[in-house]
Each structure stands twice: as structure tokens, then as C-alpha cells.
Design a protein around this motif. Structure first.
Motif, PDB file in Angstrom:
ATOM      1  N   UNK A 311       0.813  -1.223   0.000  1.00 51.97           N
ATOM      2  CA  UNK A 311       0.000   0.000   0.000  1.00 51.97           C
ATOM      3  C   UNK A 311       0.843   1.268   0.000  1.00 51.97           C
ATOM      4  N   UNK A 312       2.123   1.142  -0.304  1.00 45.71           N
ATOM      5  CA  UNK A 312       3.014   2.306  -0.254  1.00 45.71           C
ATOM      6  C   UNK A 312       2.538   3.434  -1.159  1.00 45.71           C
ATOM      7  N   UNK A 313       2.108   3.106  -2.363  1.00 44.09           N
ATOM      8  CA  UNK A 313       1.686   4.151  -3.296  1.00 44.09           C
ATOM      9  C   UNK A 313       0.459   4.900  -2.802  1.00 44.09           C
ATOM     10  N   UNK A 314      -0.388   4.241  -2.021  1.00 44.08           N
ATOM     11  CA  UNK A 314      -1.576   4.906  -1.481  1.00 44.08           C
ATOM     12  C   UNK A 314      -1.223   5.852  -0.341  1.00 44.08           C
ATOM     13  N   UNK A 315      -0.183   5.539   0.396  1.00 44.32           N
ATOM     14  CA  UNK A 315       0.161   6.323   1.579  1.00 44.32           C
ATOM     15  C   UNK A 315       1.271   7.332   1.340  1.00 44.32           C
ATOM     16  N   UNK A 316       1.994   7.172   0.254  1.00 41.08           N
ATOM     17  CA  UNK A 316       3.136   8.043  -0.016  1.00 41.08           C
ATOM     18  C   UNK A 316       2.728   9.189  -0.936  1.00 41.08           C
TER      19      UNK A 316
END
Length: 365
Positions: A311-316
Motif C-alpha cells: 500500500x506504499x503508493x496509497x500512503x506516499x
């Protein structure tokens, strides 16, 4: 910041200071709004007679009238005041009122309010209207985690309050109506939560405006520096906490949870890479990274040995900030803090004219 423009945390701090010093003050809370108003239910102001108010409950049209109420309330006890601003000719004489009806609960500030101003989670219920002579306006109850009422309310009232608070998470306000054997009672039930946490990773000059603006919009602010000499409370007086540590020890040095919003602005590629990896290994819903997109692509490649979570792209969020077009330190800081605030409030940060949603977050949801 004090006076009318004080953020909610400053209002709470003013209340705590009055309580700690044993000094008289009135706490006024918006408990109902019919139509449009500058602030929504739950908004508060602390008024010390002869010293003015801390906190905004309207755009200013009621300030003088509310301040004049303080001495009466301190002498006579709690009261509910209704202000009808739908015909605002007498407010300022300029036709600029809020076009709504505002119910304001005015109470002498005392220890019963301590949970509401403690920068922590708390749920309370207060009587705002009553036909039962056992329950006066201003009678309060605190709720614990069950939730169970800890004041001596009649069982029918206690049950209604419990039901209203059950299965609710986060901050909220609601009005509860209950029947007793002596008549109807209306209560304002309010849950406050600890302010969201903004974690700023970096100790450069550009961190100061971010910290200042974040504090003024009610974030609890922690600054983390990786160079001990630069990470001091004196350098960042608006921060709640300043920590000096190493990037790899970030999670041990600072508590990071689902209510933590992080901004990484060390301007050091290695430090940024390590800090981003550490932050994405937590539950932080927002990790903003200063710098252009191609810099992040290089940073992502450098993390290959320790892959980012799914989920890095959603949180970054990189480049960090909203597209406001400015380039000065404070313009950049506004962009960064505005994006973090929008994410914390579940908003996109777009133009209000393009939205059919309420300007304010709905405290009743």
C-alpha cells in the motif's frame, strides 16, 4: 496564538491554565446550529471577565455579546442562549451574518470540564434543556470505555446516552432526547479525541514554517532531526516535542500510529530513503516526501533490498503538498500542511466551488 483566532488546542490550553490557577472563567460551547454558521457544534470559547475570549464560535458577530454573558453565568450558573442570525441587521449592521440559529451553552468552567480540555479522548454528556427539576441545564456526566455513565442520571437518561455513544468511533457530537417520569430532557453528547500527530522529519530552516502552521491548525507536532545539534526545542519553539535520533531508530524514538501524518524533508537522499522505509513500515496513513518525482524514483530503486509494502503508493505523497503555485518558504509550508490536513480530514483539497459537500467536517457523523 491567543484571542479570537486561537486554534482549538489553544482554547483547551487556556481552559487548563484557568483550572490549574483556580481562576474564574466561562466556557461557551456551540451545541446546535440550524442553518449556516461559522462554526459547528462542539466549537468552544473560554471567556475570562474583563480579559476577553480565547477561541472562535462565530466570525465575530457574537463576540461582544458572549463576553458580556460571562459575569452573569459565573454568578447565576449555566444557561442556554439562542442567537438568531437569520435576520442579522443588528449584528454588525452590514448584512454579513451567518444566516443561522446558534444555541450556545454557557457554563462556569470547573473540574467537570477537565476531560474535554485534556488533549485526550473523552466522552461527556451535558443537559441543555430539561423539564425535570432534578436535572438542571449544565448537569454533566462522563462516559468511560464501556460506555457507562458515571454521574447520577436517571436510568432512562443514562440509557439514552449510552445508546447514543455506542458503536461510535472518533470525534463526534450528537443531541439526545430522553423521557423521565418528570418530563423530557435534551442532552448534548460530545466525544473529543487527541489531536492528530504531525511528524516532521528534518531540521532545516524550511521545517520551521511547517511546524508553526501545523500547530496553528491543531496538529500535535513532533520534529525529528538526524543531526543532534540542529534538533533542539530552542530551534523549533512551536513543536510539542523535538527528538534527535538516527533514521534507523525512528520507530523506536517516536510513537507512530494510524493517526500520525509524516512529512520527510531532510534534503539528504540517504536519510530520506531510510526514513521513508521506516515510516511505511508503520500504520501512518500519510507519508509526504519533499522533492521532485524523479528523485523518488531513484529512492525507490535504492530501497529494492527492503521492498516497500503493497500500500506504499496509497500512503506516499510525493512531491509533498497541494498545487498552490507558491515558492517561498511559507507558501511551500502552506502547501504541505494543507495537504496533510486534507488527508487527516478525509478531504481531497480541491476547490470548494466544485464540491457539493459541506465546507465543515460534520461532527455528527
Amino acid at each position: 496564538m491567543s484571542g479570537w483566532a486561537a486554534p482549538d488546542r489553544a482554547v483547551a490550553a487556556a481552559a487548563r491554565e484557568r483550572l490549574d490557577a483556580g481562576e474564574a472563567a466561562m466556557l461557551a460551547t456551540v451545541v446546535a446550529v440550524d442553518g449556516h454558521a461559522y462554526r459547528r457544534p462542539g466549537a468552544k470559547t473560554v471567556v475570562a471577565p474583563g480579559e476577553g475570549a480565547t477561541g472562535a464560535i462565530t466570525a465575530g458577530c457574537l463576540t461582544d455579546r458572549v463576553e458580556r454573558l460571562a459575569e452573569t453565568v459565573l454568578a447565576d450558573g449555566p444557561r442556554l442562549e439562542r442567537f438568531d442570525l437569520t435576520d442579522d441587521g443588528d449584528a454588525w449592521g452590514l448584512g454579513v451574518g451567518c444566516n443561522g440559529v446558534i444555541d450556545l451553552l454557557c457554563e462556569p468552567l470547573d473540574e467537570r470540564h477537565r476531560p474535554l480540555v485534556a488533549d485526550a479522548d473523552a466522552t461527556t454528556a451535558v443537559v441543555v434543556e430539561s423539564a425535570d427539576d432534578r436535572l438542571a441545564v449544565g448537569e454533566r456526566a462522563s462516559l468511560d470505555g464501556e460506555p457507562s455513565v458515571t454521574a447520577a442520571f436517571p436510568e432512562s437518561v443514562a440509557t439514552a446516552v449510552r445508546d447514543a455513544a455506542a458503536d461510535r468511533e472518533g470525534a463526534f457530537v450528537t443531541t439526545v432526547e430522553a423521557e423521565t417520569d418528570r418530563g423530557p430532557v435534551a442532552l448534548f453528547v460530545e466525544r473529543v479525541t487527541a489531536p492528530p500527530h504531525l511528524l516532521v522529519v528534518g531540521s532545516g530552516q524550511d521545517v520551521r514554517p511547517v511546524v508553526e502552521l501545523a500547530r496553528n491548525v491543531d496538529f500535535r507536532v513532533t520534529v525529528v532531526g538526524f543531526r543532534g545539534a540542529a534538533a533542539t526545542p530552542e530551534r523549533f519553539p512551536d513543536a510539542d516535542r523535538v527528538v534527535a535520533t538516527s533514521p534507523r531508530d525512528l520507530r523506536e524514538a517516536v510513537s507512530i500510529d494510524g493517526d500520525t501524518y509524516a512529512v520527510v524533508m531532510t534534503h539528504n537522499f540517504v536519510d530520506d530513503r531510510l526514513a521513508v522505509a521506516e515510516l511505511l513500515a508503520t500504520d501512518a496513513p500519510y507519508v509526504g516526501l519533499m522533492g521532485p518525482p524523479d528523485r523518488f524514483e531513484r529512492l525507490r530503486e535504492a530501497i529494492d533490498s527492503d521492498p516497500l509494502p503493497p500500500d506504499a503508493d496509497d500512503r506516499l505523497y510525493t512531491p509533498v503538498g497541494l498545487d498552490l503555485g507558491g515558492g517561498t518558504p511559507y507558501q511551500v509550508a502552506h502547501s504541505v500542511v494543507a495537504e496533510a490536513l486534507a488527508v487527516a480530514n478525509g478531504r481531497s483539497g480541491g476547490h470548494l466551488r466544485a464540491s457539493d459537500r459541506s465546507i465543515h467536517a460534520d461532527p455528527t457523523e
